[in-house]
Structures are given as C-alpha cells and as structure tokens.
Write an enzyme that holds these catalytic residues in place. Structure first.
Site, PDB file in Angstrom:
ATOM      1  CD  GLU A   6      45.838  34.918  22.958  1.00 52.35           C
ATOM      2  OE1 GLU A   6      44.902  35.455  22.334  1.00 52.35           O
ATOM      3  OE2 GLU A   6      46.168  33.737  22.779  1.00 52.35           O
ATOM      4  CG  ASP A  15      42.828  40.757  25.632  1.00 57.32           C
ATOM      5  OD1 ASP A  15      43.082  41.479  24.649  1.00 57.32           O
ATOM      6  OD2 ASP A  15      41.690  40.642  26.114  1.00 57.32           O
ATOM      7  CD  GLU A  50      46.497  40.161  23.422  1.00 52.75           C
ATOM      8  OE1 GLU A  50      45.727  41.122  23.257  1.00 52.75           O
ATOM      9  OE2 GLU A  50      46.157  38.971  23.190  1.00 52.75           O
TER      10      GLU A  50
END
Length: 232
Positions: free
Chosen positions: A40, A44, A116
């Site tokens: 993640e 991102d 993400e």
C-alpha cells in the site's frame, strides 16, 4: 491466472502472473504480519506520481494549488474505495475473523488500501517498469480524469456548507442516515441533512454514507440559496 481471479483480472485490466503477490495485496493487516501495508505504501507513491503527471500535462495553464486539489480529489480514499467497489474487491479480500464479522470487507479505508496495494504489486511484478503501472492506472481513471475541470478545485459541498453556516454564526448541519438498502457488499445509503435557515430537509443517496452526505449537503446549499457554482 487461476479461475478464482478471472473476474478480477478482467476488471483490473491486468493479469497477475504471481498469484501470491496478488493475494498479498488483498491481505488486510488483520490476517497477521504478512499483509498488504508495505505494498500500500509503495502503491500510494506511484499513484500520486502517475495522476500528478497526467494532470500536469492535461491542464498546462493552471497553477500548482489547483493541480494539488485536483490530484487530492483523484487519489483520496473515497475515490479509491469507489474503484475497489467497481473491481469487486470485497469478494477477494483476506481478513481476520474479527474484521470480517464487523463488516470490514465493505469498509472504505480497507478497499482504498487494497487498491493502492494492487498498484504496488503490479509495480513489483514488472520490475519497476512504470509504463505498465501508468497504463493500468490511467485506464482505471480515464472516465474520472476526462470529466475533470478547473471547477473541480472548489471545496466539496460538506465543507462549503459548514463554512457558510459558520460565517453566519449558525449551528453546524446535522446528518442522519435514515435508511440503508441493498446487500452488504452493494448498499445504498439514504441521508437527511438539517440546517438552520430553512425548515426543509435536504436529502441525499449514495453508495456510501460519505457520498450520501455530500449529496445532501449540496441540496442544503441550494435550499439556503447559495450559488453552488461558486465558493461560499
């Protein structure tokens, strides 16, 4: 790609060769130490870059502040959660028993994090080839990006309603979920919004409470006679 993930493969527009990597991206931290948090983090950063670059080229005449607000609108959790719902990620998420029992598979933050993480996994599977991530992400976002305009840098309805009321020393709006319809993974929320300055009750519906509240806030602004095309 195993048959289990064929429908997800189609919706993502990307086929994972490393199924374990995909399953890691779909593993919430409630399953234990082997979870998607690191993916993640990586996804991102990649998402912000890809969307930022596209906006830079798409809007050559607007300033940094407006570009930042447009990017924030595209990469915020609510937008990512909408993508997660479109991909049907709830059907594939791996979570601990407690998180499953509390309905975590439909929680916006969990869906957003998984999207993400999938981006991070795609990046790793392709040895850091940004062109692959860029192609996949822009395909996901194409319809949303094509609809963007400079007007989208205006504040969202809930923020504008709150600032409008505060500027006139009126009480803050009250939101209430009056009905939730549909299956647990595909719900529609019905919200009412009451504000000082009008006896009428504003209403809104959406696929999440947040979206329904935004719709209700926009209606409340109209009831108060606020020009919704401009900042309050």
């Amino acid at each position: 790609m195993t048959s289990k993930y064929k429908s997800l493969d189609k919706k993502l527009g990307y086929s994972f060769k490393d199924i374990e990597l995909l399953e890691l991206a779909l593993s919430h931290r409630s399953v234990g130490n082997t979870n998607n948090e690191r993916l993640e983090f990586l996804g991102d950063s990649i998402l912000n870059f890809v969307i930022g670059e596209d906006l830079y080229r798409r809007f050559p005449d607007i300033q940094e502040g407006h570009l930042s607000r447009l990017r924030a609108r595209m990469v915020k959790g609510a937008t990512l959660a909408e993508l997660g719902l479109e991909f049907g990620l709830s059907d594939f998420m791996k979570m601990g028993a407690g998180e499953l029992k509390s309905g975590g598979y439909r929680r916006e933050s969990i869906l957003a994090d998984a999207v993400e993480a999938i981006i991070g996994a795609i990046h790793l599977e392709n040895n850091g080839d940004m062109s692959v991530c860029k192609r996949v992400i822009l395909a996901w976002y194409q319809s949303r990006l094509d609809k963007l305009s400079i007007k989208d840098t205006l504040k969202d309805p809930k923020t504008r309603l709150q600032e409008f009321l505060q500027s006139r020393k009126l009480a803050l709006p009250e939101y209430e979920v009056v009905k939730v319809k549909g299956l647990s993974h595909k719900q529609t929320f019905h919200v009412e919004c009451r504000v000082e300055g009008t006896e009428e009750v504003a209403t809104g519906t959406g696929t999440s409470r947040r979206i329904a509240e935004q719709v209700a806030a926009a209606e409340a602004l109209i009831l108060l006679g606020v020009d919704t095309r401009e900042n309050v």
